[in-house]
Every structure is written in C-alpha cells, then in structure tokens.
Design an enzyme around this catalytic site. Structure first.
Site, PDB file in Angstrom:
ATOM      1  CG  ASP A 118      -0.322  -0.103   2.523  1.00 22.00           C
ATOM      2  OD1 ASP A 118      -0.063   0.954   3.137  1.00 22.00           O
ATOM      3  OD2 ASP A 118      -0.062  -1.227   2.977  1.00 22.00           O
ATOM      4  CD  GLU A 124      -3.603   4.143  10.958  1.00 19.77           C
ATOM      5  OE1 GLU A 124      -2.557   4.360  11.601  1.00 19.77           O
ATOM      6  OE2 GLU A 124      -3.677   4.257   9.719  1.00 19.77           O
TER       7      GLU A 124
END
Length: 286
Positions: free
Chosen positions: A90, A181
C-alpha cells in the site's frame, strides 16, 4: 549517680557460604546460555531466509536498507510461509513518485498482485498522488483498492462524501477501505463508533458493496471486533514473532519496512488471506 555507657555489639556479618558463592558464579553463565540459546533458535527458525540473504546469488545485491537484515529475513520468511497466498502493498503520497513499470516483485522472488492507495483523509484532504497512482496501478496490471484515512474529530458524512467524490471504482477493484487508527479527542468512543457506522453505510449505499475496515490488531480487538461484525478486516501487526495470518483477517499488513523496486524508501507489505483464484473471484464477483 553516673552510669557507664552501654557498648553495643556490632552485628556479626556472616560470610557467604561456599555453596551460595558458587551459585552466584553460575548466574551469569546461565543468563549467557539462555541468550545464546535464544539467538540459536532464532537463527535456526530463519535459516532459509538467512541463507537466501547471505547466498551468492548474482541477481540479488545486498544493499543498505532502512530495515535491518533481521527484518528483511522475517519478510522473506513470512512471504515464503504464506505461498500461494497473494502478496501486495500500500502507498500514499509519502512514497513520492513511483516508477510503476518497475513494481513487479518483493525480495526479487514474490510477485506483487495488488495495491491499496490512499485517496482521501478527513473531510477535505485528497492525497496528492492518488490520481496518478490510481491510474498507473491499473495500467500495470495490479488489482487496486482505495482507502480513506478517517479523522475521528471530523464529520463522518463529509468524510464519506469526499471519498465518494474522489474515488470511482471499476469492476476488478477492491471494495472501499476505511482506515481507522486513532481515538477521538473531543468525543466518546461510542460516539466514534456511530460516526464510523455512518461513514460505512453511506459508502456502502453508494458503491453497493460492503467496505473493508483497516486498523491495528489492538485497536481491532478493543474497539471494532464486537461492534462491526460482518465487515471484512485488514489488520496491521508488525510483531516480529507473529508469522501467520489469522482466520478472521482478510488482509494482513505484516511490515512497514518492505523494499520494492521502483519505490524509494520503506513500503507497507500485505498478504491476502487466499489464493490468486480466490482473489480474482472476490474482485470480479461484484
């Protein structure tokens, strides 16, 4: 009447017995033995990976990288252990300009089949490299996915609208990804979960597919696992001693220190929990 001062006897200090002294001498030896044993077990465990790195293969040049040789050995070991599962990576604007025609393999051995690309962050931030990365990934034959970096303290609907405006999915692309996150600073965790569900619903209604949720394993266990059942999860866990993808993870981001030709600096590497055939079916069945 005067009295004589009483003299106190100083305590008698006992000398350590020979048996005790002997035991103390052996403590450093025991500790040293345990340390040596630990490294021996580690070297044996990673013997295939270490042999690969210190072999004289002409096509593999040993370069100074940001990750240590031990981490590189772990990367090789994890990828080898999971064959024939599918490897990918990614990226975001932080990887700079990517030479996409060079992005083929990791560790000169394992083919890269997919990439997740950051599209948006919060309610007003579009990744500077998204448009280019999105186009080039497709042109170079990679299965691509777009992710949104969720900011807990910003309006969830506006964040979803920005993602929808920015990302146009085609058949063969992954479902949208929600990257969460952080914990909120100005709201409760319950309120955060409401916002996440609003984002997920709006995005699912638009694309007609259930989004993937990305997070760290601890965050997943503490805040997401029980309240977001039914969603596929992409989990980050870089623990050196974790070497296998778990059954309830669709993807596993197992390191942030990968080295890929065509990309400067370290890259996140991922494993899909299935074979190439399963992956192609998943992205083409929508």
């Amino acid at each position: 009447m005067a009295t004589k001062p009483i003299r106190r006897k100083s305590p008698i200090q006992k000398k350590p017995s020979r048996k005790t002294a002997s035991k103390r001498k052996f403590v450093p030896l025991i500790i040293g033995f345990i340390v040596v044993l630990f490294f021996a077990i580690t070297i044996y465990h990673y013997r295939d990976a270490l042999a690969y790195y210190f072999s004289f293969r002409s096509r593999h040049e040993l370069k100074e990288a940001e990750s240590s040789k031990v981490e590189e050995a772990r990367i090789f070991q994890v990828l080898k252990r999971h064959h024939p599962k599918v490897a990918g990576f990614d990226v975001s604007e932080y990887q700079g300009t990517i030479q996409w025609d060079q992005v083929k393999t990791v560790e000169d051995t394992f083919a890269l089949s997919f990439v997740f690309i950051r599209a948006t962050a919060g309610k007003n931030r579009v990744d500077k490299k998204f448009a280019t990365n999105w186009k080039q990934a497709k042109a170079n034959g990679l299965i691509r996915g777009a992710y949104h970096y969720y900011r807990p303290n910003e309006n969830s609907i506006k964040q979803a609208e920005l993602f929808i405006k920015t990302v146009h999915l085609l058949k063969g692309d992954f479902p949208p990804v929600l990257d969460i996150e952080n914990l909120p600073k100005t709201q409760s965790v319950d309120s955060l979960k409401v916002g996440l569900k609003r984002w997920l619903k709006k995005v699912e209604d638009h694309y007609k597919v259930k989004p993937i949720i990305y997070s760290g394993e601890r965050y997943y266990k503490d805040f997401l696992k029980d309240d977001f059942k039914g969603y596929p999860f992409w989990i980050a866990n870089y623990n050196f001693f974790v070497e296998n993808i778990k059954d309830d993870w669709l993807f596993w981001q197992f390191t942030e220190k990968g080295t890929i030709p065509g990309i400067e600096g370290p890259v996140d590497l991922n494993i899909y929990n299935g074979t190439p055939k399963m992956l192609n079916y998943q992205v083409n069945s929508k």
